[in-house]
Write an enzyme that holds these catalytic residues in place. Structure first.
Site, PDB file in Angstrom:
ATOM      1  CD  GLU A 385      -3.203  -1.144   1.340  1.00 25.01           C
ATOM      2  OE1 GLU A 385      -3.699  -0.033   1.125  1.00 25.01           O
ATOM      3  OE2 GLU A 385      -3.861  -2.159   1.583  1.00 25.01           O
TER       4      GLU A 385
HETATM    5  C1  LIG Z   1       2.329  -9.664   1.602  1.00 25.90           C
HETATM    6  C2  LIG Z   1       1.986  -8.668   0.526  1.00 25.90           C
HETATM    7  C3  LIG Z   1       0.647  -8.357   0.280  1.00 25.90           C
HETATM    8  C4  LIG Z   1       0.310  -7.487  -0.762  1.00 25.90           C
HETATM    9  N1  LIG Z   1      -1.018  -7.228  -1.028  1.00 25.90           N
HETATM   10  C5  LIG Z   1      -1.334  -6.508  -2.144  1.00 25.90           C
HETATM   11  C6  LIG Z   1      -2.701  -6.365  -2.550  1.00 25.90           C
HETATM   12  O1  LIG Z   1      -3.633  -6.837  -1.864  1.00 25.90           O
HETATM   13  N2  LIG Z   1      -2.976  -5.717  -3.708  1.00 25.90           N
HETATM   14  C7  LIG Z   1      -1.991  -5.188  -4.493  1.00 25.90           C
HETATM   15  O2  LIG Z   1      -2.305  -4.632  -5.543  1.00 25.90           O
HETATM   16  N3  LIG Z   1      -0.670  -5.280  -4.125  1.00 25.90           N
HETATM   17  C8  LIG Z   1      -0.325  -5.928  -2.979  1.00 25.90           C
HETATM   18  N4  LIG Z   1       0.995  -6.076  -2.615  1.00 25.90           N
HETATM   19  C9  LIG Z   1       2.031  -5.505  -3.472  1.00 25.90           C
HETATM   20  C10 LIG Z   1       2.684  -4.251  -2.882  1.00 25.90           C
HETATM   21  O3  LIG Z   1       1.773  -3.185  -2.897  1.00 25.90           O
HETATM   22  C11 LIG Z   1       3.966  -3.963  -3.687  1.00 25.90           C
HETATM   23  O4  LIG Z   1       4.907  -4.975  -3.333  1.00 25.90           O
HETATM   24  C12 LIG Z   1       4.534  -2.577  -3.407  1.00 25.90           C
HETATM   25  O5  LIG Z   1       3.703  -1.588  -3.954  1.00 25.90           O
HETATM   26  C13 LIG Z   1       5.955  -2.390  -3.959  1.00 25.90           C
HETATM   27  O6  LIG Z   1       6.028  -2.817  -5.276  1.00 25.90           O
HETATM   28  P1  LIG Z   1       7.192  -3.823  -5.719  1.00 25.90           P
HETATM   29  O7  LIG Z   1       7.165  -4.981  -4.789  1.00 25.90           O
HETATM   30  O8  LIG Z   1       7.032  -4.105  -7.154  1.00 25.90           O
HETATM   31  O9  LIG Z   1       8.535  -3.033  -5.470  1.00 25.90           O
HETATM   32  P2  LIG Z   1       9.217  -1.999  -6.479  1.00 25.90           P
HETATM   33  O10 LIG Z   1       8.221  -1.027  -6.973  1.00 25.90           O
HETATM   34  O11 LIG Z   1      10.010  -2.758  -7.474  1.00 25.90           O
HETATM   35  O12 LIG Z   1      10.214  -1.237  -5.504  1.00 25.90           O
HETATM   36  C14 LIG Z   1      11.478  -1.756  -5.090  1.00 25.90           C
HETATM   37  C15 LIG Z   1      12.166  -0.684  -4.257  1.00 25.90           C
HETATM   38  O13 LIG Z   1      12.416   0.476  -5.069  1.00 25.90           O
HETATM   39  C16 LIG Z   1      11.848   1.610  -4.441  1.00 25.90           C
HETATM   40  N5  LIG Z   1      11.376   2.552  -5.444  1.00 25.90           N
HETATM   41  C17 LIG Z   1      10.583   2.310  -6.528  1.00 25.90           C
HETATM   42  N6  LIG Z   1      10.337   3.432  -7.199  1.00 25.90           N
HETATM   43  C18 LIG Z   1      10.963   4.440  -6.525  1.00 25.90           C
HETATM   44  C19 LIG Z   1      11.084   5.845  -6.709  1.00 25.90           C
HETATM   45  N7  LIG Z   1      10.499   6.496  -7.718  1.00 25.90           N
HETATM   46  N8  LIG Z   1      11.840   6.539  -5.817  1.00 25.90           N
HETATM   47  C20 LIG Z   1      12.422   5.918  -4.775  1.00 25.90           C
HETATM   48  N9  LIG Z   1      12.348   4.595  -4.543  1.00 25.90           N
HETATM   49  C21 LIG Z   1      11.617   3.867  -5.407  1.00 25.90           C
HETATM   50  C22 LIG Z   1      10.710   1.074  -3.591  1.00 25.90           C
HETATM   51  O14 LIG Z   1      10.349   1.970  -2.568  1.00 25.90           O
HETATM   52  C23 LIG Z   1      11.318  -0.209  -3.078  1.00 25.90           C
HETATM   53  O15 LIG Z   1      12.149   0.074  -1.986  1.00 25.90           O
HETATM   54  C24 LIG Z   1       1.342  -6.904  -1.540  1.00 25.90           C
HETATM   55  C25 LIG Z   1       2.692  -7.172  -1.257  1.00 25.90           C
HETATM   56  C26 LIG Z   1       3.019  -8.050  -0.242  1.00 25.90           C
HETATM   57  C27 LIG Z   1       4.468  -8.355   0.015  1.00 25.90           C
END
Ligand SMILES: Cc1cc2nc3c(=O)[nH]c(=O)nc-3n(C[C@H](O)[C@H](O)[C@H](O)COP(=O)(O)OP(=O)(O)OC[C@H]3O[C@@H](n4cnc5c(N)ncnc54)[C@H](O)[C@@H]3O)c2cc1C
Length: 408
Positions: A385
């Protein structure tokens, strides 16, 4: 539940809500209390055995808490934002896995249907989901689109009498147990994102549980692929092209739920530490008489106090925005405050759980005790989130002005 009653002073926190009748509020919070009392032993056993807690849904059905903020006309309890936040604080004490179920089902599952669904969609999904006959979920994230959902690859195409959806959603809370999921996709021919409600038992939806995640073993997290999936035309949420606005609006509700749940984690860490520091003796006296242990207890209490104030403020802003839905200023105030509360309280909960593990010593680093479970589980709240980083950028941009936004 015993700790709750013994430590009654800890749980009185939010101002009485304006909108919900006091009797209804008391009944709802009593039902939540009973649910929490009954879920505790099941949750502990399932956690230690590292398996999904199948008691959660029937118990939530029994106590009628599967649509807390949904209006009574759609089968819910009609809780205002502050009362619902209070309920989630209490549920958060039982663990982030338990609270995540409610966030997925209600805060980001039922919520967009209530706010942007047609009357037909509301009638079709809200009453059965409030009864627990349908579990809901929210599918925005994809393997290649997390922090930037606009990089999503799921597409839809209008065909004869239906929309055809293709693509994969990844890391979705409740995905494996949901009957219906709110999903987001680009039109295949190009254009803006739209939102849909999809029924997971329809042909073309393949699901898989993600079992290797760290923490929250009792909660379901999954992924699913839609391949040639046919959604009825009436299952579009809002108007065509409204999807991104719906997703971002829903995250306000989701972030408040995460912040409230994490406040519950902090409260539980405090309750556990106060008890353990009196019971456990080393060097000839209860560890609570050692000043460095007291420092941890004071640290958790300060985290609780500050988080409590922020959750209350965010809930109040959310309630005001819900009451005047067309007021853009109130919506943007709620958006920012819920993001700020989520950012602060998730980090405070992580630190509180870490301190509680330290107070418990070796027993702290065990799934048999509550602090260790909280520490493992609460970490993800700084990721889902809206990650810490994305929320910090949002807070800074709100102060600096639009031209300083790190990304659009
Ligand atoms: C247990 C669990 C439950 C979840 N439930 C849901 C759900 O119900 N529905 C849903 O849609 N999603 C869900 N998610 C997904 C979650 O919202 C995403 O994992 C999260 O938004 C981060 O995306 P990502 O994992 O692709 O990381 P990435 O976007 O790849 O990010 C990797 C790192 O890079 C950083 N980063 C990325 N862009 C930038 C930027 N512009 N500036 C600085 N730093 C940056 C991030 O902060 C992070 O530290 C869930 C995840 C987990 C682990």
């Amino acid at each position: 539940m015993m700790h709750w009653k013994e430590q009654g002073r800890i749980v009185v926190r939010l101002k009485p809500p304006i909108a919900m009748h006091a009797n209804d509020q008391q009944r709802l919070l009593a039902d939540v209390e009973n649910f929490c009392t009954e879920i505790r032993d099941h949750e502990e056993l399932c956690y230690v055995e590292h398996r999904f807690n199948e008691h959660l849904l029937p118990l939530a059905q029994k106590h009628k808490i599967l649509g807390m903020p949904i209006p009574q006309e759609y089968g819910g309890r009609g809780a205002d934002a502050a009362t619902y936040a209070r309920a989630l604080v209490r549920i958060g004490q039982e663990g982030t896995g338990v609270r995540t179920f409610f966030s997925g089902h209600t805060s980001i599952g039922q919520y967009p249907i209530l706010k942007w669904g047609s009357e037909e969609l509301k009638q079709r999904y809200l009453p059965p989901s409030c009864r627990g006959e349908k579990v809901l979920a929210f599918g925005l994230t994809e393997p290649e689109a997390g922090s930037n959902p606009l990089e999503m690859q799921m597409t839809y195409e209008k065909k004869d009498g239906h929309y055809e959806l293709n693509g994969v959603k990844y890391l979705i809370s409740n995905a494996g147990i949901a009957s219906a999921i709110v999903v987001f996709a680009y039109p295949k021919a190009g254009g803006r994102v739209s939102a849909f409600v999809i029924d997971t038992d329809a042909p073309g939806c393949e699901r898989e549980d993600l079992l290797a995640k760290v923490g929250m073993p009792t909660a379901n997290t999954g992924m699913f692929e839609l391949a040639g999936f046919q959604a009825p035309l009436s299952n579009m949420l809002g108007a065509e092209g409204d999807g991104f606005r719906i997703a971002m609006g829903t995250l306000v509700s989701g972030r408040l739920s995460v912040a409230a749940g994490c406040l519950g984690v902090i409260e539980d860490c405090l309750i556990e530490c106060l008890r353990y520091a009196k019971e456990r003796s080393q060097h000839g006296k209860p560890i609570g008489k050692h000043q460095l242990v007291q420092e941890h207890i004071a640290g958790i209490e300060m985290a609780r106090l500050a988080s409590d104030a922020l959750v209350a403020k965010a809930a109040e802003a959310k309630a005001a925005s819900d009451a005047s839905w067309d007021d853009a200023e109130l919506r943007s105030r709620a958006d920012l405050l819920c993001a700020q509360a989520k950012l602060f309280v998730t980090n405070a909960a992580w630190e509180a759980a870490d301190r509680a593990v330290q107070v418990f010593g070796g027993r702290g680093w065990s799934t048999l005790y509550r602090p260790g479970r909280h520490l493992m589980d609460v970490r993800v709240c700084r990721i889902y989130e809206g990650t810490d980083e994305i929320l910090k950028l949002k807070v800074a941009a709100a102060l600096l002005g639009k031209e300083f936004e790190a990304f659009k």
